[in-house]
Scaffold this active site. Structure first.
Site, short mmCIF file in Angstrom:
data_model
loop_
_atom_site.label_atom_id
_atom_site.label_comp_id
_atom_site.label_asym_id
_atom_site.label_seq_id
_atom_site.Cartn_x
_atom_site.Cartn_y
_atom_site.Cartn_z
N LYS A 72 0.86 -1.31 0.06
CA LYS A 72 0.00 -0.13 -0.03
C LYS A 72 0.93 1.38 -0.03
O LYS A 72 0.37 2.34 -0.53
CB LYS A 72 -0.90 -0.07 1.29
CG LYS A 72 -1.81 -1.09 1.28
CD LYS A 72 -3.13 -0.80 2.39
CE LYS A 72 -3.88 -1.88 2.32
NZ LYS A 72 -5.20 -1.41 3.52
N ASP A 108 -10.07 2.76 2.47
CA ASP A 108 -10.18 2.08 3.83
C ASP A 108 -10.94 3.18 4.60
O ASP A 108 -11.56 3.04 5.42
CB ASP A 108 -8.79 1.92 3.96
CG ASP A 108 -7.99 0.75 3.40
OD1 ASP A 108 -8.92 -0.24 3.23
OD2 ASP A 108 -6.77 0.48 3.48
#
Ligand code: ATR
Length: 287
Positions: A72, A108
């Site tokens: 990420k 997220d």
């Protein structure tokens, strides 16, 4: 006809290691539910091969990927465009391919907040301070979404205080520094007395990890307790909170909600996070 020109759409999740991911099960459910000619698979890609893999997505005919640990953060230099939210969170959890260009985003924070709003619908961001435990990537998604939603004060507690202070410095660039306060780990329990929400973003309480040891006696019984861990679904923290009357939110919904906008971006289909998909994904934890 090449794969790229055909109607079949390919997406997936990229991580190292990747074996534990529930994402193929989740996206597979929605693909079948909507009769989409597509596939979502797990790609085990070592960090040293990430650049080549990501840059070759258009040539491979892959319409997009999710990224998981440890990619990420590593993926930033390999993308053509990165949206503001992903920059603020410091992580890209999904990439979309359009006209052979790579777009990075982060869902997220959205998943974190949507799950909270569904499971604690009376909680109001502006009602008072919140406490977040942890200072890793998951904490950053929670911090950004809560500050963007209008929470007046986020108190950050992390075992390694310097890591939390680093986040304080990063976010002072975007938000009034008075809204993000770093507390001492030993003061965690006393910092709970006036909060509206307690969030665990650490791995403590996850299967195979030690529990999060915390004294909840000062926590108002009106506060919501949210654990981003979803295996087990009810951690020791959530059980203790439930037994004293607090509303609790588990981490599975965050996984489901973060996936929905990425699915829509790749496959052009809005999807619902409903009890049926939750039940189906949960079954994947048992196998
Ligand atoms: P993620 O990106 O998924 O949030 P991470 O970056 O590894 O994962 O962060 C894990 C978090 O769990 C950190 O806040 C870590 O605290 P440290 O910064 O002090 O390492 C926290 N954590 C992990 N094990 C812990 C433990 N035994 N006690 C307290 N905190 C712990």
């Amino acid at each position: 006809m090449t794969q790229h020109e055909s109607k079949h759409m390919q997406a997936g999740v990229v991580g190292w290691p990747i074996g534990h991911s529930l994402s193929p099960r989740l996206h597979g459910y929605w693909l079948r539910e909507h009769g989409i000619d597509g596939d979502y698979q797990a790609y085990a890609v070592k960090p040293e091969n990430l650049k080549d893999f990501i840059r070759s997505l258009p040539a491979q005919g892959i319409c997009g990927v999710n990224l998981t640990v440890p990619h990420k953060e590593l993926v930033f230099p390999f993308l053509d465009y990165i949206d503001d939210l992903a920059r603020k969170i410091g992580a890209v959890n999904f990439v979309r391919v359009e006209d052979d260009k790579l777009y990075g985003g982060n869902t997220d924070g959205y998943g974190f907040l949507a799950n909270l709003q569904e499971n604690a619908p009376t909680w109001r961001p502006t009602a008072g301070p919140v406490a977040i435990i942890g200072a890793g990537g998951a904490a950053r998604a929670a911090i950004v979404s809560l500050l963007e939603a209008g929470v007046p004060e986020v108190r950050l507690y992390n075992r390694t205080k310097t890591r939390a202070e680093k986040l304080g410095q990063i976010y002072a660039e975007y938000y009034d520094p008075a809204r993000l306060k770093v507390g001492d780990w030993v003061d965690l329990s006393s910092g709970l007395s006036d909060i509206t929400l307690l969030v665990n973003t650490t791995t403590l309480g996850m299967k195979g990890q030690p529990p999060l040891e915390i004294d909840l006696s000062r926590l108002p019984n009106t506060a919501v307790v949210y654990d981003i861990v979803y295996n087990p679904l009810e951690t020791d923290l959530l059980r203790a909170a439930r037994e004293r009357g607090n509303v609790t939110v588990d981490g599975l919904g965050m996984l489901l909600y973060q996936a929905a906008p990425a699915f829509a971006a790749w496959f052009g289909q809005k999807v619902k996070v409903d009890p049926a998909v939750r039940h189906y994904v949960l079954k994947g934890l048992e196998v």
